[in-house]
Scaffold this motif. Structure first.
Motif, PDB file in Angstrom:
ATOM      1  N   SER A  16     -45.680 -21.542  12.323  1.00 34.64           N
ATOM      2  CA  SER A  16     -44.929 -21.009  11.174  1.00 34.64           C
ATOM      3  C   SER A  16     -43.803 -20.061  11.538  1.00 34.64           C
ATOM      4  O   SER A  16     -43.366 -19.276  10.702  1.00 34.64           O
ATOM      5  CB  SER A  16     -45.898 -20.301  10.219  1.00 34.64           C
ATOM      6  N   THR A  17     -43.293 -20.130  12.746  1.00 30.27           N
ATOM      7  CA  THR A  17     -42.209 -19.215  13.131  1.00 30.27           C
ATOM      8  C   THR A  17     -40.830 -19.844  13.019  1.00 30.27           C
ATOM      9  O   THR A  17     -39.824 -19.143  13.049  1.00 30.27           O
ATOM     10  CB  THR A  17     -42.417 -18.695  14.561  1.00 30.27           C
ATOM     11  N   LEU A  18     -40.772 -21.164  12.874  1.00 25.30           N
ATOM     12  CA  LEU A  18     -39.494 -21.871  12.761  1.00 25.30           C
ATOM     13  C   LEU A  18     -39.636 -23.046  11.797  1.00 25.30           C
ATOM     14  O   LEU A  18     -40.742 -23.442  11.436  1.00 25.30           O
ATOM     15  CB  LEU A  18     -39.044 -22.399  14.131  1.00 25.30           C
ATOM     16  N   GLY A  19     -38.526 -23.598  11.392  1.00 24.78           N
ATOM     17  CA  GLY A  19     -38.504 -24.857  10.673  1.00 24.78           C
ATOM     18  C   GLY A  19     -39.311 -24.904   9.401  1.00 24.78           C
ATOM     19  O   GLY A  19     -39.295 -23.984   8.576  1.00 24.78           O
ATOM     20  N   ILE A  20     -40.034 -26.008   9.226  1.00 23.81           N
ATOM     21  CA  ILE A  20     -40.834 -26.234   8.029  1.00 23.81           C
ATOM     22  C   ILE A  20     -41.898 -25.164   7.876  1.00 23.81           C
ATOM     23  O   ILE A  20     -42.164 -24.682   6.768  1.00 23.81           O
ATOM     24  CB  ILE A  20     -41.468 -27.633   8.080  1.00 23.81           C
ATOM     25  N   GLY A  21     -42.517 -24.753   8.972  1.00 25.05           N
ATOM     26  CA  GLY A  21     -43.563 -23.742   8.905  1.00 25.05           C
ATOM     27  C   GLY A  21     -43.049 -22.410   8.406  1.00 25.05           C
ATOM     28  O   GLY A  21     -43.678 -21.769   7.554  1.00 25.05           O
ATOM     29  N   ALA A  22     -41.913 -21.973   8.913  1.00 21.05           N
ATOM     30  CA  ALA A  22     -41.334 -20.702   8.477  1.00 21.05           C
ATOM     31  C   ALA A  22     -40.905 -20.774   7.020  1.00 21.05           C
ATOM     32  O   ALA A  22     -41.114 -19.828   6.246  1.00 21.05           O
ATOM     33  CB  ALA A  22     -40.151 -20.325   9.363  1.00 21.05           C
ATOM     34  N   ALA A  23     -40.311 -21.898   6.623  1.00 18.62           N
ATOM     35  CA  ALA A  23     -39.902 -22.063   5.227  1.00 18.62           C
ATOM     36  C   ALA A  23     -41.111 -22.035   4.308  1.00 18.62           C
ATOM     37  O   ALA A  23     -41.056 -21.467   3.201  1.00 18.62           O
ATOM     38  CB  ALA A  23     -39.134 -23.373   5.055  1.00 18.62           C
ATOM     39  N   THR A  24     -42.211 -22.621   4.741  1.00 21.72           N
ATOM     40  CA  THR A  24     -43.442 -22.619   3.952  1.00 21.72           C
ATOM     41  C   THR A  24     -44.014 -21.221   3.832  1.00 21.72           C
ATOM     42  O   THR A  24     -44.421 -20.792   2.739  1.00 21.72           O
ATOM     43  CB  THR A  24     -44.476 -23.570   4.576  1.00 21.72           C
TER      44      THR A  24
END
Length: 258
Positions: A16-24
């Motif tokens: 969850s630190t970049l990309g889809i994970g961070a956006a989520t």
């Protein structure tokens, strides 16, 4: 003011630190959830998202999803900090694209360790808590590769097909005990990794336009669009949706030819 869709909920978002994970993670905090962030690295990206979301709303746990003991520890830390686990977003994953006969054993094993075993490790770690409270939502980030085969991408599609099978199986297994398990299959999404790939092309803008032209909608998807679907599936709004995969690919996988 509208009710926050995840108010009072606790979510774990792997990768969850970049990309889809961070956006989520951002979307979940905006909707009232406490979020346990995760990455196998404690790097600048991890520190940035942790600072952005704040210690009141988030907890960062460095852990490799391929390590089952690390996932058990992550779940324990989530409960110790926030008291429960309501939602798990299995976003951590990796691309492994290789010629089948030239691929090494290590490439095969690492692909499945992260993209399939990692999802099971995290799910198995949170399921006892969810079962004890007779409620929980697990959302797995699969891929359009789990629906259509793209030449030159082996063995990634094998792992993603298996992940969709795992989603359906777990969803049915625990349906009567208050647990929902669904998946999302993104197509081409403009994450940091895709931006880096485009930048590495001889003509980045031409390649970006070529990729966009392949999509019926004429544009590349955004991480926030996947995050909004994860938010819906994790929320009580989707309480009658279970053992289901949702494609987010702009319609690309429905085309018969280029």
């Amino acid at each position: 003011m509208a009710n926050l869709r995840l108010e009072g909920k606790v979510a774990i978002v792997t990768g969850s630190t970049l990309g889809i994970g961070a956006a989520t993670a951002r979307a979940f905090v905006r909707e009232g959830a406490k979020v346990v962030l995760n990455s196998h690295l404690n790097d600048a990206a991890a520190q940035a998202i942790s600072a952005e979301l704040g210690c009141e709303n988030s907890l960062f746990v460095q852990a490799d999803v391929a390590d089952s003991k690390s996932m058990e520890s992550l779940a324990e830390q989530a409960v110790a900090r926030f008291g429960k686990i309501d939602i798990l977003i299995n976003n951590a994953g990796m691309n492994v694209f290789a010629d089948p006969l030239e691929m090494t054993t290590e490439q095969w094993q690492r692909c499945f360790a992260v993209d399939l075993d990692g999802v099971w490790n995290a799910s198995r770690a949170v399921l006892p808590q969810m079962l004890a409270q007779a409620a929980g939502s697990i959302v797995n980030i699969a891929s359009v590769h789990g629906h259509k085969i793209i030449p030159g991408c082996f063995p990634y599609p094998v792992a993603k097909h298996a992940l969709i099978g795992l989603t359906r199986s777990l969803g049915i297994e625990y349906a009567r005990r208050g647990i929902r398990v669904n998946s999302i299959s993104p197509g081409l999404i403009l994450t940091e990794a895709i931006q880096s790939w485009l930048a590495s092309c001889p003509d980045p803008e031409a390649e970006r336009q070529r990729q966009a032209d392949l999509l019926p909608c004429g544009r590349i998807g955004l991480p926030e669009e996947v995050a909004q679907t994860a938010l819906f599936l994790a929320s009580d709004e989707a309480r009658f949706i279970n053992a289901t995969d949702i494609l987010i690919d702009g319609g690309r996988s429905q085309l018969y030819h280029e």
